[in-house]
Design a protein around this motif. Structure first.
Motif, PDB file in Angstrom:
ATOM      1  N   ASN A  12       0.844  -1.195   0.000  1.00  0.00           N
ATOM      2  CA  ASN A  12       0.000   0.000   0.000  1.00  0.00           C
ATOM      3  C   ASN A  12       0.884   1.252   0.000  1.00  0.00           C
ATOM      4  OD1 ASN A  12      -2.044   1.875   0.233  1.00  0.00           O
ATOM      5  ND2 ASN A  12      -2.650   1.303   2.310  1.00  0.00           N
ATOM      6  N   PRO A  13       1.619   1.490  -1.096  1.00  0.00           N
ATOM      7  CA  PRO A  13       2.559   2.625  -1.125  1.00  0.00           C
ATOM      8  C   PRO A  13       1.875   3.989  -1.072  1.00  0.00           C
ATOM      9  CG  PRO A  13       2.338   1.628  -3.296  1.00  0.00           C
ATOM     10  CD  PRO A  13       1.640   0.722  -2.346  1.00  0.00           C
ATOM     11  N   SER A  14       0.599   4.061  -1.441  1.00  0.00           N
ATOM     12  CA  SER A  14      -0.103   5.352  -1.427  1.00  0.00           C
ATOM     13  C   SER A  14      -0.729   5.660  -0.063  1.00  0.00           C
ATOM     14  CB  SER A  14      -1.202   5.361  -2.491  1.00  0.00           C
ATOM     15  OG  SER A  14      -2.146   4.340  -2.244  1.00  0.00           O
ATOM     16  N   PHE A  15      -0.651   4.706   0.895  1.00  0.00           N
ATOM     17  CA  PHE A  15      -1.257   4.863   2.221  1.00  0.00           C
ATOM     18  C   PHE A  15      -2.773   5.102   2.096  1.00  0.00           C
ATOM     19  CE2 PHE A  15       3.148   5.603   3.090  1.00  0.00           C
ATOM     20  CZ  PHE A  15       3.365   5.135   4.374  1.00  0.00           C
ATOM     21  N   ALA A  16      -3.396   4.385   1.154  1.00  0.00           N
ATOM     22  CA  ALA A  16      -4.853   4.460   1.010  1.00  0.00           C
ATOM     23  C   ALA A  16      -5.506   3.675   2.145  1.00  0.00           C
ATOM     24  CB  ALA A  16      -5.282   3.886  -0.337  1.00  0.00           C
ATOM     25  N   MET A  17      -6.672   4.150   2.599  1.00  0.00           N
ATOM     26  CA  MET A  17      -7.352   3.491   3.713  1.00  0.00           C
ATOM     27  C   MET A  17      -8.828   3.293   3.374  1.00  0.00           C
ATOM     28  SD  MET A  17      -7.262   4.583   7.715  1.00  0.00           S
ATOM     29  CE  MET A  17      -7.566   3.383   8.999  1.00  0.00           C
ATOM     30  N   VAL A  18      -9.331   2.107   3.691  1.00  0.00           N
ATOM     31  CA  VAL A  18     -10.729   1.780   3.401  1.00  0.00           C
ATOM     32  C   VAL A  18     -11.624   2.323   4.515  1.00  0.00           C
ATOM     33  CG1 VAL A  18     -12.398  -0.094   3.136  1.00  0.00           C
ATOM     34  CG2 VAL A  18     -10.141  -0.268   2.065  1.00  0.00           C
ATOM     35  N   GLU A  19     -12.667   3.029   4.109  1.00  0.00           N
ATOM     36  CA  GLU A  19     -13.681   3.504   5.058  1.00  0.00           C
ATOM     37  C   GLU A  19     -14.762   2.457   5.257  1.00  0.00           C
ATOM     38  OE1 GLU A  19     -16.030   5.789   7.587  1.00  0.00           O
ATOM     39  OE2 GLU A  19     -13.982   6.186   6.912  1.00  0.00           O
ATOM     40  N   ALA A  20     -15.188   1.832   4.157  1.00  0.00           N
ATOM     41  CA  ALA A  20     -16.243   0.815   4.234  1.00  0.00           C
ATOM     42  C   ALA A  20     -16.197  -0.067   3.003  1.00  0.00           C
ATOM     43  CB  ALA A  20     -17.613   1.473   4.358  1.00  0.00           C
ATOM     44  N   VAL A  21     -16.555  -1.325   3.202  1.00  0.00           N
ATOM     45  CA  VAL A  21     -16.810  -2.249   2.100  1.00  0.00           C
ATOM     46  C   VAL A  21     -18.272  -2.624   2.211  1.00  0.00           C
ATOM     47  CG1 VAL A  21     -16.255  -4.460   1.035  1.00  0.00           C
ATOM     48  CG2 VAL A  21     -14.445  -3.130   2.137  1.00  0.00           C
ATOM     49  N   GLN A  22     -19.097  -2.030   1.350  1.00  0.00           N
ATOM     50  CA  GLN A  22     -20.547  -2.209   1.425  1.00  0.00           C
ATOM     51  C   GLN A  22     -21.018  -3.353   0.533  1.00  0.00           C
ATOM     52  OE1 GLN A  22     -22.367   2.204   2.556  1.00  0.00           O
ATOM     53  NE2 GLN A  22     -22.861   1.251   0.653  1.00  0.00           N
ATOM     54  N   ILE A  23     -21.796  -4.243   1.158  1.00  0.00           N
ATOM     55  CA  ILE A  23     -22.495  -5.259   0.382  1.00  0.00           C
ATOM     56  C   ILE A  23     -23.858  -4.667   0.040  1.00  0.00           C
ATOM     57  CG2 ILE A  23     -23.375  -7.617   0.373  1.00  0.00           C
ATOM     58  CD1 ILE A  23     -21.386  -8.190   2.688  1.00  0.00           C
ATOM     59  N   GLU A  24     -24.062  -4.310  -1.242  1.00  0.00           N
ATOM     60  CA  GLU A  24     -25.270  -3.599  -1.652  1.00  0.00           C
ATOM     61  C   GLU A  24     -26.204  -4.528  -2.433  1.00  0.00           C
ATOM     62  OE1 GLU A  24     -23.140   0.805  -2.207  1.00  0.00           O
ATOM     63  OE2 GLU A  24     -23.916  -0.297  -3.942  1.00  0.00           O
ATOM     64  N   GLY A  25     -27.466  -4.542  -2.007  1.00  0.00           N
ATOM     65  CA  GLY A  25     -28.478  -5.314  -2.715  1.00  0.00           C
ATOM     66  C   GLY A  25     -29.274  -4.425  -3.657  1.00  0.00           C
ATOM     67  N   HIS A  26     -29.490  -4.902  -4.921  1.00  0.00           N
ATOM     68  CA  HIS A  26     -30.244  -4.141  -5.924  1.00  0.00           C
ATOM     69  C   HIS A  26     -31.224  -5.071  -6.640  1.00  0.00           C
ATOM     70  CE1 HIS A  26     -27.375  -0.707  -5.708  1.00  0.00           C
ATOM     71  NE2 HIS A  26     -26.494  -1.671  -5.479  1.00  0.00           N
ATOM     72  N   THR A  27     -32.343  -4.521  -7.072  1.00  0.00           N
ATOM     73  CA  THR A  27     -33.330  -5.302  -7.812  1.00  0.00           C
ATOM     74  C   THR A  27     -33.735  -4.553  -9.075  1.00  0.00           C
ATOM     75  OG1 THR A  27     -35.281  -4.285  -6.793  1.00  0.00           O
ATOM     76  CG2 THR A  27     -34.266  -6.131  -5.609  1.00  0.00           C
ATOM     77  N   ASP A  28     -34.545  -5.224  -9.908  1.00  0.00           N
ATOM     78  CA  ASP A  28     -35.144  -4.534 -11.054  1.00  0.00           C
ATOM     79  C   ASP A  28     -36.458  -3.899 -10.588  1.00  0.00           C
ATOM     80  OD1 ASP A  28     -37.111  -6.516 -10.929  1.00  0.00           O
ATOM     81  OD2 ASP A  28     -36.127  -7.765 -12.415  1.00  0.00           O
ATOM     82  N   THR A  29     -37.276  -3.453 -11.516  1.00  0.00           N
ATOM     83  CA  THR A  29     -38.521  -2.760 -11.159  1.00  0.00           C
ATOM     84  C   THR A  29     -39.745  -3.673 -11.200  1.00  0.00           C
ATOM     85  OG1 THR A  29     -38.729  -2.051 -13.481  1.00  0.00           O
ATOM     86  CG2 THR A  29     -37.694  -0.522 -11.935  1.00  0.00           C
ATOM     87  N   MET A  30     -39.540  -4.923 -11.489  1.00  0.00           N
ATOM     88  CA  MET A  30     -40.674  -5.848 -11.534  1.00  0.00           C
ATOM     89  C   MET A  30     -41.164  -6.113 -10.101  1.00  0.00           C
ATOM     90  SD  MET A  30     -40.977  -6.245 -14.737  1.00  0.00           S
ATOM     91  CE  MET A  30     -42.116  -7.628 -14.889  1.00  0.00           C
ATOM     92  N   GLY A  31     -42.482  -6.118  -9.909  1.00  0.00           N
ATOM     93  CA  GLY A  31     -43.046  -6.343  -8.580  1.00  0.00           C
ATOM     94  C   GLY A  31     -43.208  -5.042  -7.822  1.00  0.00           C
ATOM     95  N   SER A  32     -43.695  -5.160  -6.605  1.00  0.00           N
ATOM     96  CA  SER A  32     -43.961  -3.969  -5.801  1.00  0.00           C
ATOM     97  C   SER A  32     -42.672  -3.399  -5.231  1.00  0.00           C
ATOM     98  CB  SER A  32     -44.907  -4.309  -4.648  1.00  0.00           C
ATOM     99  OG  SER A  32     -44.267  -5.173  -3.732  1.00  0.00           O
ATOM    100  N   ASP A  33     -42.728  -2.132  -4.882  1.00  0.00           N
ATOM    101  CA  ASP A  33     -41.564  -1.460  -4.313  1.00  0.00           C
ATOM    102  C   ASP A  33     -41.186  -2.089  -2.983  1.00  0.00           C
ATOM    103  OD1 ASP A  33     -39.699   0.966  -4.403  1.00  0.00           O
ATOM    104  OD2 ASP A  33     -40.678   1.224  -2.464  1.00  0.00           O
ATOM    105  N   ARG A  34     -42.189  -2.408  -2.140  1.00  0.00           N
ATOM    106  CA  ARG A  34     -41.917  -3.017  -0.838  1.00  0.00           C
ATOM    107  C   ARG A  34     -41.214  -4.354  -1.005  1.00  0.00           C
ATOM    108  NH1 ARG A  34     -43.805  -2.782   4.397  1.00  0.00           N
ATOM    109  NH2 ARG A  34     -45.235  -1.092   3.867  1.00  0.00           N
ATOM    110  N   ARG A  35     -41.730  -5.162  -1.911  1.00  0.00           N
ATOM    111  CA  ARG A  35     -41.136  -6.487  -2.121  1.00  0.00           C
ATOM    112  C   ARG A  35     -39.688  -6.358  -2.596  1.00  0.00           C
ATOM    113  NH1 ARG A  35     -39.927  -9.679  -6.176  1.00  0.00           N
ATOM    114  NH2 ARG A  35     -39.997 -11.949  -5.924  1.00  0.00           N
ATOM    115  N   ASN A  36     -39.436  -5.426  -3.524  1.00  0.00           N
ATOM    116  CA  ASN A  36     -38.076  -5.277  -4.063  1.00  0.00           C
ATOM    117  C   ASN A  36     -37.105  -4.788  -3.000  1.00  0.00           C
ATOM    118  OD1 ASN A  36     -38.485  -6.136  -6.729  1.00  0.00           O
ATOM    119  ND2 ASN A  36     -39.326  -4.151  -7.325  1.00  0.00           N
TER     120      ASN A  36
END
Length: 315
Positions: free
Chosen positions: A202-226
């Motif tokens: 890590n020569p640039s001394f970069a630091m991670v703030e967060a590694v997010q596991i993000e869930g995404h869906t399409d638009t099929m179905g209701s908004d609540r269900r998605n």
């Protein structure tokens, strides 16, 4: 008497001869004067020329004069143009000098901008390493780098069964391997008990703030269900990863918080159209997003470097 008569005749003859000689002399002188006058008149230089030749000379003179005046006008115009061009050149020289001064200032890199640029490069390299490592184990897996080079994208069908939040045993193996690879990379970019910082990795001394596991869906179905579906998939991925590599939660950010986290966006953040089956398939996905620490000033950069060195046992 006779002697006297002869003497008188002789005197008359002598007088007559004298008169004749005088007349001859006067006549000779007159003739000489006439001849001298004639020769004098012949000896005078003439200054007359033919009219046609005179007219031609005058015409040529006027033409030469007109050409000279025309050339003089052209020279005047060219001199004015040269003066105008010299003025423009001086203005351009001033602009060039100003631009060079600005360029010289830009060449003096801003430490904060330079650091952020290096951090962006480091994040991309980490994601590429992670992607390539996963593809070695699962070459048929649909995983790619995001357009912003800040996340890995796994299509929904790549990890989950259609309309299901549960990982099948086969997909669980992918998530487990992902956790193991992540646990190998994060120690050099985080602090905490598991930190293993080294300037070589890590020569640039970069630091991670967060590694997010993000869930995404399409638009099929209701908004609540998605939204529920995207949250369930993200949470199930999180639990599968922490189960496969429990040490992954030991990697912390500058605030001492675990970097691994969960987020669910439902259909809110599509990456392509939802009007086609292919587009909806792409939008049904899990993103593993790397969020880096962004210092507000150069003093904060020093704090990041000190924290990484301390976490990795560096002097």
């Amino acid at each position: 008497m006779r002697a006297h008569a002869r003497r008188a005749r002789h005197e008359e003859d002598e007088e007559s001869a004298f008169v004749s000689m005088t007349d001859m002399t006067v006549g000779f002188l007159f003739i000489m004067m006439i001849l001298l006058a004639f020769f004098a008149s012949q000896a005078r230089e003439t200054s007359t020329v033919p009219t046609s030749l005179y007219d031609d000379m005058v015409k040529q003179r006027d033409e030469q004069k007109a050409r000279a005046e025309s050339q003089a006008e052209k020279i005047r115009v060219l001199e004015e143009e040269i003066a105008a061009l010299k003025s423009e050149i001086e203005e351009k020289d001033e602009e060039i000098a100003d631009l060079r001064e600005k360029l010289d200032r830009l060449k003096i890199a801003d430490p904060l901008e330079e650091y952020l640029s290096q951090v962006a490069v480091a994040r991309r390299e980490v994601l590429e390493r992670l992607r390539d490592a996963i593809l070695v184990d699962f070459p048929d897996l649909k995983v790619e780098l995001s357009e912003e080079s800040d996340a890995l994208r796994f299509q929904g069908e790549g990890l989950f069964a259609s309309n299901s939040p549960k990982l099948t045993p086969e997909k669980s193996a992918i998530v487990s391997k992902l956790a193991e690879r992540l646990d190998e990379i994060l120690p050099c970019f985080t602090i905490g008990a598991a930190s293993r910082f080294d300037v070589k990795c890590n020569p640039s001394f970069a630091m991670v703030e967060a590694v997010q596991i993000e869930g995404h869906t399409d638009t099929m179905g209701s908004d609540r269900r998605n939204r529920n579906l995207s949250a369930a998939r993200a949470n199930n991925t999180f639990f599968a990863m922490t189960k496969a590599a429990d040490r992954v939660m030991q990697h912390q950010n500058l605030k001492g918080q675990p970097v691994l986290s969960v987020a669910a966006y439902g259909p809110d953040r599509p990456v392509t159209t939802n009007d086609t089956p292919e587009g909806r398939s792409t939008n049904r996905r899990i993103d593993l997003r790397f969020i880096m620490v962004t210092p507000p000033d150069t003093d904060a950069i020093s704090g990041i470097r000190s924290a990484l060195k301390a976490g990795g046992g560096q002097p």
